[in-house]
Design an enzyme around this catalytic site. Structure first.
Site, PDB file in Angstrom:
ATOM      1  N   GLU A  50       0.823  -1.209   0.000  1.00  0.00           N
ATOM      2  CA  GLU A  50       0.000   0.000   0.000  1.00  0.00           C
ATOM      3  C   GLU A  50       0.866   1.273   0.000  1.00  0.00           C
ATOM      4  O   GLU A  50       1.786   1.409   0.814  1.00  0.00           O
ATOM      5  CB  GLU A  50      -0.904  -0.018   1.226  1.00  0.00           C
ATOM      6  CG  GLU A  50      -1.864   1.145   1.314  1.00  0.00           C
ATOM      7  CD  GLU A  50      -2.824   1.020   2.501  1.00  0.00           C
ATOM      8  OE1 GLU A  50      -3.805   1.771   2.536  1.00  0.00           O
ATOM      9  OE2 GLU A  50      -2.582   0.161   3.379  1.00  0.00           O
ATOM     10  N   LYS A 119      -8.873   3.104  -3.143  1.00  0.00           N
ATOM     11  CA  LYS A 119      -9.374   2.550  -1.883  1.00  0.00           C
ATOM     12  C   LYS A 119     -10.720   3.198  -1.561  1.00  0.00           C
ATOM     13  O   LYS A 119     -10.854   4.429  -1.594  1.00  0.00           O
ATOM     14  CB  LYS A 119      -8.351   2.837  -0.778  1.00  0.00           C
ATOM     15  CG  LYS A 119      -8.589   2.153   0.554  1.00  0.00           C
ATOM     16  CD  LYS A 119      -7.389   2.465   1.465  1.00  0.00           C
ATOM     17  CE  LYS A 119      -7.438   1.749   2.785  1.00  0.00           C
ATOM     18  NZ  LYS A 119      -6.238   2.042   3.597  1.00  0.00           N
ATOM     19  N   CYS A 156      -6.134  -2.873   1.323  1.00  0.00           N
ATOM     20  CA  CYS A 156      -6.065  -2.945   2.785  1.00  0.00           C
ATOM     21  C   CYS A 156      -7.446  -2.925   3.454  1.00  0.00           C
ATOM     22  O   CYS A 156      -8.128  -3.930   3.503  1.00  0.00           O
ATOM     23  CB  CYS A 156      -5.160  -1.840   3.329  1.00  0.00           C
ATOM     24  SG  CYS A 156      -4.540  -2.181   5.007  1.00  0.00           S
TER      25      CYS A 156
END
Length: 560
Positions: A50, A119, A156
């Site tokens: 990430e 994200k 994530c």
């Protein structure tokens, strides 16, 4: 695309590397080196972690336009590298688009960016504060077609929350889920991650590769331990914890989907080893990434400074560690011997700087002001502050970072002196309770952790571990003169800090009510000290600073 052209094998390299926040050029160079390594091993694709190009977490750097431009340039450069016919790349970077600034990944192949994914679930709890600097992706992400294989790339928190990202990807035709992560360490976190991934595998029916960052960043330690869970919920591969590595895994297309045919199966360390290695890695990276040549610490003959000395030597090597004993009239001969024995066992430099003259000088200067008052904590703290001043002078003169050595039990109840023993740049045991310090000291005497630079054998003398702890600021002083026994204190503190339990609940565990209320009060009134404390490695689920944020001015007390 014809059925014949659809590949039945995909070699995915997982890059578990140690980026540095803000070092965009350095992170790009590391990514290029890893890609070249993956190419030599025949990989088709390299999965990075990430926000790799920025370093994670970049915090308010993301608000700086120049930083965003530097990250995007780096992303374009590594995308251009893929024109060489080697492995494609999935790499994390912040991207500013019309929909906002996003925590993103790019997918690159054939010399260009073939996809961007944002994200959607931004964490905003504990150590995370992403809603402050990022906007969520405007839509749930769809799969990316990479050389005929449809990849789902949640980022994530997208697999930790309840937005159904993995399930949506599966319904949209994804065949494998590849997840770049910046998941910090806390005790038993590896087990927590596996349970999260298993739940996602059950919901999506797809195998999931979990690539995690490695390295220390201020208080946080990223422990790696990247892994994959197969569609049948079995462990497909497991990479090492606390070690930088690149692993090429082989995936084969079967009748029921993709299966992992080849990958590492590393054994993860047990609790004490994991905690010790987290402290060691956090200290090493804090010192090295901030450009310190060496460190200095006060070695008192007590357990806390001894384990910090061991951690420093293990992290940096004996030649970069200087220990200083600063005796006063209350320093016992046993402490003098224990400190010297510890330094000798570790092989580091050991100096003795008596503090009689500076302490007496302070007392003489204050004679008139203090006339008619009783000696007490003020005079005791002068000793600690003289020691802190000496360590800071050594730091200023030689450029050494001061390692401060207070444990979580002491920091919780304010059993530490501002501008004295709290002086320093970093504290490797800040999030370890006293009994955990003892446990890790015993463990270290029997083991040398991987990547440690220190010696084997007993590096913390047994006498240090077995004797009653004392600050030695007055005659025959022990910690237990003013604190409950550490096993009781630590349990009460863990109830109050980690578990947010009420006084009644803690008393029900067998603790004395008066002791619990006293400890609770000490915890609250010491908040101002903790705000001024050096950063230190996060080990527990709720550390001071990143996770637990209480007001300094606070009149609440639990009356039951």
């Amino acid at each position: 695309m014809t059925k014949k052209s659809v590949p039945d094998t995909l070699r995915i390299a997982v890059a578990q590397l140690n980026p540095t926040v803000g070092d965009v050029a350095g992170n790009l160079a590391r990514a290029r080196e890893a890609r070249a390594d993956a190419a030599r091993q025949g990989a088709d694709l390299v999965l990075f972690t990430e926000l790799f190009l920025a370093g994670y977490p970049p915090e308010d750097l993301v608000l700086k336009p120049a930083f965003l431009k530097a990250c995007e340039r780096a992303a374009e450069q590594i995308a251009a590298d893929t024109a060489d016919g080697g492995p494609g790349v999935i790499i994390g970077t912040p991207l500013k688009r019309k929909s906002g600034t996003h925590n993103s990944v790019i997918v690159a192949d054939g010399g260009k960016v073939i996809a961007e994914r944002f994200k959607v679930d931004l964490p905003n709890y504990g150590e995370f504060d992403e809603k402050r600097v990022f906007q969520p992706g405007p839509d749930l992400p769809g799969p990316v077609n990479f050389r005929g294989v449809r990849l789902g790339i949640p980022i994530c928190e997208d697999i930790w929350g309840d937005l159904g990202v993995s399930e949506t990807l599966a319904e949209s035709g994804a065949e494998i889920l590849l997840v770049p992560n910046g998941s910090p360490y806390y005790r038993s976190k590896a087990d927590v991650r596996q349970q999260v991934v298993i739940r996602q595998v059950i919901e999506s029916g797809l195998p999931m590769i979990y690539a995690n960052q490695l390295g220390g960043q201020d208080e946080l330690v990223f422990d790696g331990a990247s892994f994959a869970i197969a569609a049948d919920k079995s462990l497909a591969f497991q990479m090492s914890q606390f070690e930088e590595t690149l692993a090429v895994t082989t995936w084969k297309r079967a009748d029921h989907g993709w299966v992992c045919a080849e990958g590492p199966m590393s054994k993860l360390p047990e609790r004490e080893e994991a905690d010790y290695r987290a402290c060691m890695l956090g200290l090493r990276d804090y010192v090295n990434k901030n450009g310190f040549k060496n460190v200095v610490l006060g070695l008192s003959g007590g357990i806390d400074s001894a384990i910090c000395a061991a951690l420093a030597v293990d992290a940096l090597g004996e030649e970069r560690v200087r220990c200083v004993m600063m005796p006063y009239r209350y320093t016992s001969s046993a402490s003098l011997k224990d400190a010297e024995d510890c330094a000798r066992a570790l092989g580091c430099r050991y100096d003795i700087v008596p503090i009689h003259e500076p302490v007496e000088g302070f007392q003489h200067a204050l004679t008139q002001l203090f006339e008619g008052t009783k000696e007490g904590i003020t005079e005791e703290n002068l000793q600690s502050r003289a020691r802190g001043t000496i360590l800071m002078a050594i730091s200023n003169k030689f450029g050494s970072m001061v390692v401060t050595t207070g444990n979580k039990s002491e920091m919780s109840v304010g059993y530490a002196t501002l501008y004295g023993d709290m002086n320093g740049g970093f504290n490797p045991i800040k999030d370890l309770y006293k009994m955990q310090v003892y446990a890790l000291s015993r463990w270290r005497n029997g083991h040398v952790p991987p990547t440690a630079l220190g010696p084997s054998g007993e590096v913390i003398p047994v006498n240090i571990i077995e004797k009653a702890p004392s600050a030695e600021l007055r005659e025959n002083q022990t910690d237990q003169d003013s604190l409950p026994p550490y096993p009781d204190l630590d349990d009460i503190l863990e109830c109050l800090v980690e578990n947010e339990m009420g006084v009644d609940e803690i008393v029900a565990r067998g603790h004395d009510r008066a002791t619990v209320t006293r400890v609770e009060n000490l915890l609250y009134v010491a908040e101002y000290k903790r705000r001024q404390a050096a950063p230190g490695v996060k080990i527990t689920k709720k550390n001071f600073g990143r996770d637990r944020r209480y007001p300094i001015t606070n009149r609440f007390r639990d009356k039951g």
